[in-house]
Enzyme design. Structure first.
Site, PDB file in Angstrom:
ATOM      1  N   TYR A 128       0.947  -1.178   0.209  1.00 19.03           N
ATOM      2  CA  TYR A 128      -0.155   0.233  -0.003  1.00 19.03           C
ATOM      3  C   TYR A 128       0.716   0.897   0.010  1.00 19.03           C
ATOM      4  O   TYR A 128       2.194   1.014   0.843  1.00 19.03           O
ATOM      5  CB  TYR A 128      -0.809  -0.297   1.007  1.00 19.03           C
ATOM      6  CG  TYR A 128      -1.956   1.077   1.448  1.00 19.03           C
ATOM      7  CD1 TYR A 128      -1.234   2.303   1.939  1.00 19.03           C
ATOM      8  CD2 TYR A 128      -2.791   1.481   0.396  1.00 19.03           C
ATOM      9  CE1 TYR A 128      -1.791   2.690   3.094  1.00 19.03           C
ATOM     10  CE2 TYR A 128      -3.599   2.572   0.721  1.00 19.03           C
ATOM     11  CZ  TYR A 128      -3.472   3.834   1.806  1.00 19.03           C
ATOM     12  OH  TYR A 128      -4.092   4.693   1.666  1.00 19.03           O
ATOM     13  N   ASP A 223       9.200   2.039  -0.187  1.00 16.32           N
ATOM     14  CA  ASP A 223       7.969   2.928   0.713  1.00 16.32           C
ATOM     15  C   ASP A 223       8.990   3.157   1.976  1.00 16.32           C
ATOM     16  O   ASP A 223       8.079   1.950   2.175  1.00 16.32           O
ATOM     17  CB  ASP A 223       7.025   2.995   0.018  1.00 16.32           C
ATOM     18  CG  ASP A 223       6.220   3.903   0.844  1.00 16.32           C
ATOM     19  OD1 ASP A 223       4.554   3.383  -0.201  1.00 16.32           O
ATOM     20  OD2 ASP A 223       6.563   4.544   1.325  1.00 16.32           O
ATOM     21  N   LYS A 251       4.546   9.363   8.628  1.00 15.28           N
ATOM     22  CA  LYS A 251       4.494   8.618   9.829  1.00 15.28           C
ATOM     23  C   LYS A 251       5.184   9.375  11.596  1.00 15.28           C
ATOM     24  O   LYS A 251       5.339  10.160  11.424  1.00 15.28           O
ATOM     25  CB  LYS A 251       4.569   7.166   9.809  1.00 15.28           C
ATOM     26  CG  LYS A 251       3.318   6.284   9.532  1.00 15.28           C
ATOM     27  CD  LYS A 251       3.336   4.927   9.587  1.00 15.28           C
ATOM     28  CE  LYS A 251       2.277   4.425   8.317  1.00 15.28           C
ATOM     29  NZ  LYS A 251       1.207   4.957   8.529  1.00 15.28           N
TER      30      LYS A 251
HETATM   31  P1  KE4 Z   1      -0.820   7.948   4.772  1.00 11.48           P
HETATM   32  O1  KE4 Z   1      -1.669   8.688   3.448  1.00 11.48           O
HETATM   33  O2  KE4 Z   1      -2.098   7.147   5.557  1.00 11.48           O
HETATM   34  O3  KE4 Z   1      -0.394   9.209   5.583  1.00 11.48           O
HETATM   35  O4  KE4 Z   1       0.771   6.763   4.016  1.00 11.48           O
HETATM   36  C1  KE4 Z   1       0.306   6.379   3.129  1.00 11.48           C
HETATM   37  C2  KE4 Z   1       0.795   4.863   3.277  1.00 11.48           C
HETATM   38  C3  KE4 Z   1       2.726   4.935   2.207  1.00 11.48           C
HETATM   39  N1  KE4 Z   1       2.760   4.027   2.293  1.00 11.48           N
HETATM   40  C4  KE4 Z   1       3.128   2.341   3.209  1.00 11.48           C
HETATM   41  C5  KE4 Z   1       3.998   2.263   3.623  1.00 11.48           C
HETATM   42  C6  KE4 Z   1       1.840   3.098   4.409  1.00 11.48           C
HETATM   43  O5  KE4 Z   1       1.868   2.021   5.513  1.00 11.48           O
HETATM   44  C7  KE4 Z   1       0.770   4.096   4.299  1.00 11.48           C
HETATM   45  C8  KE4 Z   1       0.384   4.091   5.517  1.00 11.48           C
HETATM   46  N2  KE4 Z   1      -0.527   3.190   5.929  1.00 11.48           N
HETATM   47  C9  KE4 Z   1      -1.484   2.545   6.788  1.00 11.48           C
HETATM   48  C10 KE4 Z   1      -1.818   2.033   7.843  1.00 11.48           C
HETATM   49  N3  KE4 Z   1      -1.896   0.405   7.450  1.00 11.48           N
HETATM   50  C11 KE4 Z   1      -2.374   3.963   6.877  1.00 11.48           C
HETATM   51  C12 KE4 Z   1      -3.263   4.204   8.089  1.00 11.48           C
HETATM   52  C13 KE4 Z   1      -5.205   4.010   7.205  1.00 11.48           C
HETATM   53  O6  KE4 Z   1      -4.937   4.342   6.094  1.00 11.48           O
HETATM   54  O7  KE4 Z   1      -5.704   4.805   8.240  1.00 11.48           O
END
Ligand code: KE4
Length: 412
Positions: A128, A223, A251
């Site tokens: 993701y 990533d 994060k």
């Molecule tokens: P955000 O846009 O949510 O800050 O980051 C996206 C993203 C990009 N790359 C990786 C490897 C990530 O894990 C994430 C976001 N992780 C999820 C948890 N698996 C965010 C939680 C959510 O979507 O509420």
């Protein structure tokens, strides 16, 4: 609010029951609006690595607050955090701050295409990279949780340039390069997958991708939004000794405030406006509050013994979980790296997302509920990694393992 939440995975759709509404968090704990306390293994999905509301982060924010929350102009703090990131992360010679991991991944894809003048990108099933259109193809996290391999509203034309391969499958990547000569801008991946549960790279996989991308004049992008400053102070790339061309982060570098970042070789990053022609912008990017939280968090992480503590604590946790499930006669496979862990209620090993889908998600839902009732807050999805923090004590781990023993017996 759609589904009553601000982000889908929080809605407990895949584990059943109503989501817990938090009132406050501190250290390894969360309290809901009814005053129930939980030991928290989500940690706001990664940022709370030093423990929630760390007193030194809070104090630094209170001081920064007096000077204003956003300038919309350059400030010293963003340069300070930039220097810390550049010093820590092997691939990063230059960095741009944004406001989320999604923004960082969107921008890095545009940069990959701008630098190589090629439109296609390879991602891996179950990984993701945020919710930008071009990544919503066999994505992980909430997309996998909700069973939405592709989302409505994403034009075919947008995802036509997104090629996918199974994680840990170098042959599949080789084939994609052979089938698309001189057309692939690069490969983007989670160097440790935290959005399809928890999948680690097999020996040689990251090194193989480094070679394949070089051979094809394509870029390698890690990533590290989730793994950055969690797998080690220099991220997964420092731990595994494989240096990509570009890296996305988020994060932890925001310490609980909205921050994302992308960075890498100066030659590539110099294409980003206003140094170069590739446009990307953001009203709140680099704002003093978020930079303050990030700087203080990285200062705390840089201290001696941090990652050994995370590693040992999390190792004890996952070993205890596996032992407890086996004693209850339940199939389980799982592992951990530093402050990140995951398990699947099925036989292992799990090498890619296809195999991860064999996990018993119904039984996981029962486990999740049983653990909640015992005051343990696990990620509300079988396809999310778990996170520990420097604030989780040995007593917290022991209490958690006791709850696992009881819950496995209950759902067995
Ligand atoms: P955000 O846009 O949510 O800050 O980051 C996206 C993203 C990009 N790359 C990786 C490897 C990530 O894990 C994430 C976001 N992780 C999820 C948890 N698996 C965010 C939680 C959510 O979507 O509420």
């Amino acid at each position: 609010m759609p589904g009553g939440v601000s982000s889908p995975v929080r809605a407990f759709k895949s584990v059943g029951g109503q989501p817990i509404v938090f009132d406050r968090v501190k250290g390894p704990y969360a309290w809901d609006v009814d005053g129930n306390r939980y030991i928290d293994y989500v940690g706001s999905w990664g940022p709370a690595i030093c423990g929630h509301a760390h007193p030194e982060v809070t104090a630094a924010l209170q001081e920064a607050l007096e000077k204003g929350t956003s300038f919309g102009a350059p400030c010293e703090l963003e340069n300070n955090l930039a220097e810390m990131v550049i010093d820590a992360v092997p691939s990063v010679e230059m960095v741009r701050f944004v406001n989320s991991g999604t923004e960082a991944c969107m921008a890095v894809l545009r940069l990959m295409r701008a630098f190589t003048n090629r439109d296609k990108v390879i991602k891996f099933e179950g990984c993701y990279h945020g919710h930008a259109d071009m990544f919503l193809v066999k994505a992980g996290s909430g997309v996998a949780t909700l069973g939405l391999p592709d989302s409505p509203g994403v034009p075919r034309s947008t995802t036509a340039n997104t090629l996918t391969a199974p994680y840990n499958d170098l042959e599949a990547v080789k084939e994609l390069f052979a089938e698309n000569p001189d057309a692939i801008s690069g490969v983007i991946l989670e160097p440790v997958v935290g959005n399809a549960g928890f999948i680690t790279p097999e020996p040689g996989f990251l090194e193989g991708l480094r070679e394949l991308t070089k051979e094809n004049d394509a870029l390698l992008v890690f990533d590290e939004v989730m793994t950055g400053f969690r797998i080690s102070y220099g991220g997964a790339q420092a731990r595994f000794g494989v240096t990509p061309d570009l890296t996305t982060m988020g994060k932890v570098i925001g310490g609980g405030l909205p921050v994302g970042a992308y960075g890498g070789k100066a030659e590539i990053m110099s294409m980003v406006a206003p140094a170069g022609p590739m446009y990307q912008a953001g009203t709140l990017s680099g704002n003093p509050l978020a930079m303050t939280a990030g700087i203080k968090t990285l200062e705390l992480l840089k201290q001696e013994g941090t990652y050994e503590r995370l590693e040992n604590n999390t190792q004890r946790l996952i070993s205890g979980i596996l032992k407890a499930a086996k004693e209850a006669g339940l199939p389980i496979t799982g592992s951990s790296i530093s402050g990140m862990f995951g398990f699947y209620l099925c036989d292992g090993p799990i090498r890619n997302f296809e195999e991860a889908k064999a996990a018993d998600t119904v039984r996981f839902g029962k486990l999740h509920r049983a653990m909640l009732e015992r005051g343990i807050y696990l990620a509300p999805s079988a396809f999310e990694a778990g996170f520990t923090s420097l604030a989780h004590s040995e007593d917290d781990i022991e209490a958690t393992l006791k709850a696992f023993q009881q819950s496995f017996a209950e759902i067995g």
